[in-house]
Design a protein around this motif. Structure first.
Motif, PDB file in Angstrom:
ATOM      1  N   UNK A  80       0.838  -1.212   0.000  1.00 27.26           N
ATOM      2  CA  UNK A  80       0.000   0.000   0.000  1.00 27.26           C
ATOM      3  C   UNK A  80       0.866   1.253   0.000  1.00 27.26           C
ATOM      4  N   UNK A  81       1.970   1.219   0.727  1.00 30.04           N
ATOM      5  CA  UNK A  81       2.871   2.363   0.762  1.00 30.04           C
ATOM      6  C   UNK A  81       3.557   2.519  -0.594  1.00 30.04           C
ATOM      7  N   UNK A  82       3.965   1.417  -1.192  1.00 30.91           N
ATOM      8  CA  UNK A  82       4.582   1.472  -2.521  1.00 30.91           C
ATOM      9  C   UNK A  82       3.628   2.104  -3.531  1.00 30.91           C
ATOM     10  N   UNK A  83       2.363   1.741  -3.452  1.00 30.33           N
ATOM     11  CA  UNK A  83       1.352   2.296  -4.367  1.00 30.33           C
ATOM     12  C   UNK A  83       1.112   3.777  -4.093  1.00 30.33           C
ATOM     13  N   UNK A  84       1.213   4.178  -2.828  1.00 33.53           N
ATOM     14  CA  UNK A  84       0.984   5.573  -2.427  1.00 33.53           C
ATOM     15  C   UNK A  84       2.099   6.490  -2.945  1.00 33.53           C
ATOM     16  N   UNK A  85       3.313   5.999  -2.971  1.00 35.57           N
ATOM     17  CA  UNK A  85       4.464   6.812  -3.379  1.00 35.57           C
ATOM     18  C   UNK A  85       4.417   7.098  -4.880  1.00 35.57           C
ATOM     19  N   UNK A  86       4.913   8.256  -5.246  1.00 32.94           N
ATOM     20  CA  UNK A  86       5.001   8.569  -6.673  1.00 32.94           C
ATOM     21  C   UNK A  86       6.271   7.983  -7.287  1.00 32.94           C
ATOM     22  N   UNK A 179       0.636  -0.177   8.278  1.00 34.58           N
ATOM     23  CA  UNK A 179      -0.706   0.420   8.344  1.00 34.58           C
ATOM     24  C   UNK A 179      -0.637   1.818   8.944  1.00 34.58           C
ATOM     25  N   UNK A 180       0.401   2.100   9.725  1.00 35.74           N
ATOM     26  CA  UNK A 180       0.565   3.396  10.382  1.00 35.74           C
ATOM     27  C   UNK A 180       1.035   4.496   9.425  1.00 35.74           C
ATOM     28  N   UNK A 181       1.512   4.129   8.258  1.00 31.17           N
ATOM     29  CA  UNK A 181       2.131   5.089   7.346  1.00 31.17           C
ATOM     30  C   UNK A 181       1.199   6.244   6.996  1.00 31.17           C
ATOM     31  N   UNK A 182      -0.052   5.930   6.700  1.00 32.21           N
ATOM     32  CA  UNK A 182      -0.995   6.942   6.228  1.00 32.21           C
ATOM     33  C   UNK A 182      -1.223   8.064   7.236  1.00 32.21           C
TER      34      UNK A 182
END
Length: 190
Positions: A80-86, A179-182
């Motif tokens: 999810x973090x990988x997908x969030x990053x540009x 999960x805490x990243x957001x």
């Protein structure tokens, strides 16, 4: 957000497999928890702590490389973090062939714009040379790693840092679980 990732212990949960490999090699009374703790400092630290010979080190590396990627799974929610990053890049001491094998096994090769691997000729962390290269090319906003040596080069360059499953002092952010990243990290970059 442009993220520089460490590989082992940050993207992929490889340390249990490393620990088991070293435990079998040492054939001693050393507890797995102690092996794990020493490996989390660095492989060379663990090898020195346990008095490994050059032959032992070669055996470990050969046995570790032979392990199936199924024994080196990604951490939950990191995708999810990988997908969030540009943009995502990797800096690792692991060889390119090992990184590629794991990324391809999980179908994650498309998430990364560049990989600097251990056999690319850069000095080992915490030397900042590879981070300088990646930052100049990709304008890194955040470096994520599981060990202090993963964040030291980024700190020298003024890049925000995040330690994953490590509460050593000095990082800008700390995560136990992706999960805490957001809500812990991402809001700082808006």
């Amino acid at each position: 957000m442009h993220i520089l990732w460490d590989f082992d212990g940050t993207l992929f949960n490889t340390y249990p497999a490393f620990t088991e490999t070293m435990y079998k090699l040492l054939k001693s009374e050393v507890k797995k928890e102690h092996i794990f703790e020493q490996l989390k400092v660095s492989f060379s630290h663990a090898a020195s702590t346990f008095g490994m010979t050059d032959e032992d080190i070669a055996d470990f590396k050969r046995n570790e490389k032979a392990l199936s990627p199924v024994l080196k799974p990604p951490f939950p929610y990191v995708e999810k973090v990988l997908k969030h990053a540009s943009k995502n890049v990797i800096m690792t001491h692991k060889t390119r062939s090992e990184v590629d094998a794991i990324l391809n096994y999980y179908g994650w090769e498309h998430y990364f714009d560049e990989i600097v691997a251990g056999d690319d000729g850069y000095p080992r962390k915490p030397d900042p040379a590879s981070y300088i290269y990646l930052h100049q090319k990709h304008h890194i906003d955040l470096a994520i790693g599981d060990r202090e040596l993963d964040i030291l080069p980024a700190k020298k360059l003024g890049i925000k840092t995040c330690l994953f499953q490590n509460d050593s002092e000095g990082a800008d952010f700390y995560l136990i679980d992706y999960r805490q990243f957001a809500y812990k990290v991402a809001p700082s970059f808006k």
